[in-house]
Design a protein around this motif. Structure first.
Motif, PDB file in Angstrom:
ATOM      1  N   GLU A   1       0.861  -1.291  -0.231  1.00 38.16           N
ATOM      2  CA  GLU A   1      -0.010  -0.004  -0.079  1.00 38.16           C
ATOM      3  C   GLU A   1       0.809   1.331  -0.007  1.00 38.16           C
ATOM      4  OE1 GLU A   1      -3.883   1.085   2.267  1.00 38.16           O
ATOM      5  OE2 GLU A   1      -2.167   1.395   3.737  1.00 38.16           O
ATOM      6  N   LYS A   2       1.976   1.304   0.874  1.00 34.04           N
ATOM      7  CA  LYS A   2       2.812   2.382   0.921  1.00 34.04           C
ATOM      8  C   LYS A   2       3.614   2.609  -0.701  1.00 34.04           C
ATOM      9  CE  LYS A   2       3.513   2.007   5.800  1.00 34.04           C
ATOM     10  NZ  LYS A   2       4.445   1.355   7.075  1.00 34.04           N
ATOM     11  N   ALA A   3       3.803   1.643  -1.311  1.00 37.12           N
ATOM     12  CA  ALA A   3       4.141   1.446  -2.599  1.00 37.12           C
ATOM     13  C   ALA A   3       3.296   2.199  -3.485  1.00 37.12           C
ATOM     14  CB  ALA A   3       4.925   0.206  -3.105  1.00 37.12           C
ATOM     15  N   GLY A   4       2.180   2.256  -3.038  1.00 37.84           N
ATOM     16  CA  GLY A   4       1.252   3.094  -4.135  1.00 37.84           C
ATOM     17  C   GLY A   4       0.412   1.879  -4.961  1.00 37.84           C
ATOM     18  N   LEU A   5       0.559   0.665  -4.631  1.00 38.45           N
ATOM     19  CA  LEU A   5       0.012  -0.502  -5.750  1.00 38.45           C
ATOM     20  C   LEU A   5      -1.495  -0.562  -5.449  1.00 38.45           C
ATOM     21  CD1 LEU A   5       2.791  -3.255  -5.186  1.00 38.45           C
ATOM     22  CD2 LEU A   5       2.442  -1.637  -6.938  1.00 38.45           C
ATOM     23  N   ARG A   6      -2.261  -1.005  -6.160  1.00 30.72           N
ATOM     24  CA  ARG A   6      -3.703  -1.042  -6.156  1.00 30.72           C
ATOM     25  C   ARG A   6      -4.045  -2.373  -6.459  1.00 30.72           C
ATOM     26  NH1 ARG A   6      -5.288   4.665  -8.945  1.00 30.72           N
ATOM     27  NH2 ARG A   6      -3.816   6.139  -7.804  1.00 30.72           N
TER      28      ARG A   6
ATOM     29  N   LEU B   1       3.958  -6.683 -14.025  1.00 29.04           N
ATOM     30  CA  LEU B   1       4.706  -6.918 -15.234  1.00 29.04           C
ATOM     31  C   LEU B   1       6.120  -7.360 -14.938  1.00 29.04           C
ATOM     32  CD1 LEU B   1       3.434  -4.252 -17.539  1.00 29.04           C
ATOM     33  CD2 LEU B   1       2.441  -6.497 -17.344  1.00 29.04           C
ATOM     34  N   ARG B   2       6.803  -6.577 -14.174  1.00 24.34           N
ATOM     35  CA  ARG B   2       8.242  -6.893 -13.744  1.00 24.34           C
ATOM     36  C   ARG B   2       8.201  -6.616 -12.102  1.00 24.34           C
ATOM     37  NH1 ARG B   2      11.714  -6.983 -17.948  1.00 24.34           N
ATOM     38  NH2 ARG B   2      10.867  -6.461 -19.868  1.00 24.34           N
ATOM     39  N   PHE B   3       9.262  -7.641 -11.464  1.00 23.95           N
ATOM     40  CA  PHE B   3       9.287  -7.348 -10.002  1.00 23.95           C
ATOM     41  C   PHE B   3      10.820  -7.580  -9.950  1.00 23.95           C
ATOM     42  CE2 PHE B   3       7.881  -9.058  -5.718  1.00 23.95           C
ATOM     43  CZ  PHE B   3       8.175  -7.710  -5.160  1.00 23.95           C
ATOM     44  N   GLY B   4      11.385  -6.578  -9.047  1.00 26.73           N
ATOM     45  CA  GLY B   4      12.597  -6.730  -9.092  1.00 26.73           C
ATOM     46  C   GLY B   4      13.399  -6.681 -10.349  1.00 26.73           C
ATOM     47  N   GLY B   5      12.866  -6.265 -11.256  1.00 29.10           N
ATOM     48  CA  GLY B   5      13.530  -5.910 -12.929  1.00 29.10           C
ATOM     49  C   GLY B   5      13.390  -7.371 -13.284  1.00 29.10           C
ATOM     50  N   GLN B   6      12.774  -8.450 -13.043  1.00 33.63           N
ATOM     51  CA  GLN B   6      12.500  -9.475 -13.849  1.00 33.63           C
ATOM     52  C   GLN B   6      11.095  -9.633 -14.218  1.00 33.63           C
ATOM     53  OE1 GLN B   6      13.282 -12.933 -11.183  1.00 33.63           O
ATOM     54  NE2 GLN B   6      14.949 -11.818 -10.288  1.00 33.63           N
TER      55      GLN B   6
ATOM     56  N   GLU C   1       6.906  -2.906 -11.574  1.00 34.35           N
ATOM     57  CA  GLU C   1       6.373  -2.325 -12.936  1.00 34.35           C
ATOM     58  C   GLU C   1       4.899  -2.963 -13.220  1.00 34.35           C
ATOM     59  OE1 GLU C   1       8.616  -2.449 -16.369  1.00 34.35           O
ATOM     60  OE2 GLU C   1       6.802  -2.238 -17.652  1.00 34.35           O
ATOM     61  N   VAL C   2       3.998  -2.157 -13.166  1.00 35.47           N
ATOM     62  CA  VAL C   2       2.564  -2.791 -13.179  1.00 35.47           C
ATOM     63  C   VAL C   2       1.885  -2.283 -14.301  1.00 35.47           C
ATOM     64  CG1 VAL C   2       2.299  -3.080 -10.798  1.00 35.47           C
ATOM     65  CG2 VAL C   2       1.524  -1.097 -11.811  1.00 35.47           C
ATOM     66  N   ASP C   3       0.780  -2.915 -14.815  1.00 36.93           N
ATOM     67  CA  ASP C   3       0.075  -2.197 -15.711  1.00 36.93           C
ATOM     68  C   ASP C   3      -1.398  -2.103 -15.068  1.00 36.93           C
ATOM     69  OD1 ASP C   3      -2.524  -2.289 -17.631  1.00 36.93           O
ATOM     70  OD2 ASP C   3      -1.067  -3.138 -19.020  1.00 36.93           O
TER      71      ASP C   3
ATOM     72  N   GLU D   1      -2.115   1.418 -18.737  1.00 36.64           N
ATOM     73  CA  GLU D   1      -0.854   2.584 -18.265  1.00 36.64           C
ATOM     74  C   GLU D   1       0.211   1.689 -17.616  1.00 36.64           C
ATOM     75  OE1 GLU D   1      -0.278   6.794 -16.227  1.00 36.64           O
ATOM     76  OE2 GLU D   1      -2.243   5.776 -16.171  1.00 36.64           O
ATOM     77  N   ARG D   2       1.220   1.870 -18.148  1.00 30.93           N
ATOM     78  CA  ARG D   2       2.632   1.460 -17.193  1.00 30.93           C
ATOM     79  C   ARG D   2       2.875   2.433 -15.833  1.00 30.93           C
ATOM     80  NH1 ARG D   2       5.253  -2.535 -20.388  1.00 30.93           N
ATOM     81  NH2 ARG D   2       3.784  -3.478 -21.709  1.00 30.93           N
ATOM     82  N   ILE D   3       2.946   1.883 -14.740  1.00 32.20           N
ATOM     83  CA  ILE D   3       3.297   2.471 -13.491  1.00 32.20           C
ATOM     84  C   ILE D   3       4.683   1.862 -13.029  1.00 32.20           C
ATOM     85  CG2 ILE D   3       2.436   3.141 -11.315  1.00 32.20           C
ATOM     86  CD1 ILE D   3       0.587   4.428 -13.501  1.00 32.20           C
TER      87      ILE D   3
END
Lengths: 62, 227
Positions: B166-171, B177-182, B206-208, B212-214
């Motif tokens: 939540e603190k990272a702003g994820l929803r 799409l990518r996590f830790g660059g993977q 990195e999320v869609d 939109e890429r966030i």
């Protein structure tokens, strides 16, 4: 020459027979389709030959 | 599945532990890879009730396979750090238990869970500290406040209040799409990034979000592995 040929044939077939024996001993007969059984090196070789990716399933026989 | 070479492994004996690292407590595990031994993704038994997720992971692996080897660098993190013992049969406590060769039947198999237990016992017997990653429960996404759908690769279905996510702003609804660059193909891939994370470094996410890429940064709170 015939003996040499038979010897080479036996060597070539041995790994598969080994895996077949393991599969029979485990009673793992429900697996359908063209699976490579318990042989990662054969999987890598087949993937290199065909250009396909590999799905490796690690699972003990219940 | 016919677009894959399918390999069934039934025992731990001979397994390359530099390559095959996963939650050893799982009853089964899938690795999606290529002939060069690069790993595209993992899929675990936690999602086993719903093989829709496996289908999605397979589709993702095919996408990554088409890009190989141009994507070699982004896949490098899918292989873990060098293990203390390179194969299960080299783990001292397993070697002592009398498993000198590949199994020929049910008796003599090195099971996945015995790899973890054997390594832990061996560290203790050698008087070496047991790495925290061996003692802590393999981190699920919930540890950072994320719940994921089992029907998708990694779509967020719920976020805990006041959590790192939540603190990272994820929803809810974000597709990771990518996590830790993977690139991420499954829940297990998210779990893998958490397992190998350096706790002091924020994880890039990195999320869609509705097309939109966030980009976000997930900060791992102190003690998150064991609390």
């Amino acid at each position: 020459m015939k003996v040499l040929f038979l010897g080479l044939l036996a060597l070539a077939l041995f790994p598969f027979q080994d895996k077949d024996k393991l599969r029979a001993a485990l009673g793992d007969t429900a697996l359908a389709g063209p699976w490579i059984y318990d042989d990662l090196e054969a999987g890598y070789a087949e993937a290199a030959r065909t250009g396909r990716p590999i799905m490796v399933v690690l699972r003990c026989v219940p | 599945m016919d677009r894959f070479v399918c390999v069934r492994i039934v025992q731990g004996w001979g397994l390359d532990l530099a390559l095959f690292q996963f939650d050893w407590r799982q009853s089964w595990m899938v690795f999606l890879m290529n002939a060069d031994r690069a790993i595209y993704g993992r899929y675990d038994a936690r999602q086993a009730d719903d093989l829709v997720g496996l289908r999605k992971a397979l589709e993702g692996a095919l996408e990554l396979h088409e890009k190989w080897p141009a994507n070699k660098a982004e896949l490098a993190g899918k292989v873990g750090p060098a293990p203390r013992w390179s194969r299960p049969e080299e783990i001292p406590s397993l070697a002592k238990s009398g498993i000198p060769k590949p199994a020929t039947g049910r008796d003599g198999c090195i099971h996945c869970h015995t790899v973890l237990e054997g390594a832990t016992r061996s560290y203790k017997a050698l008087g070496e500290p047991v790495p925290e990653r061996y003692t802590a429960v393999y981190p699920t996404p919930q540890r950072v406040g994320i719940m994921l759908s089992t029907k998708e690769r990694a779509t967020i279905t719920d976020i805990d209040r006041h959590s790192a996510a939540e603190k990272a702003g994820l929803r809810v609804g974000d597709r990771i799409l990518r996590f830790g660059g993977q690139p991420v193909l499954s829940w297990a891939d998210v779990q893998w990034v958490l397992f190998t994370a350096v706790d002091s470094e924020p994880l890039k996410v990195e999320v869609d979000r509705a097309g939109e890429r966030i980009d976000a940064a997930l900060v791992l709170p102190p003690g998150w592995r064991t609390r």
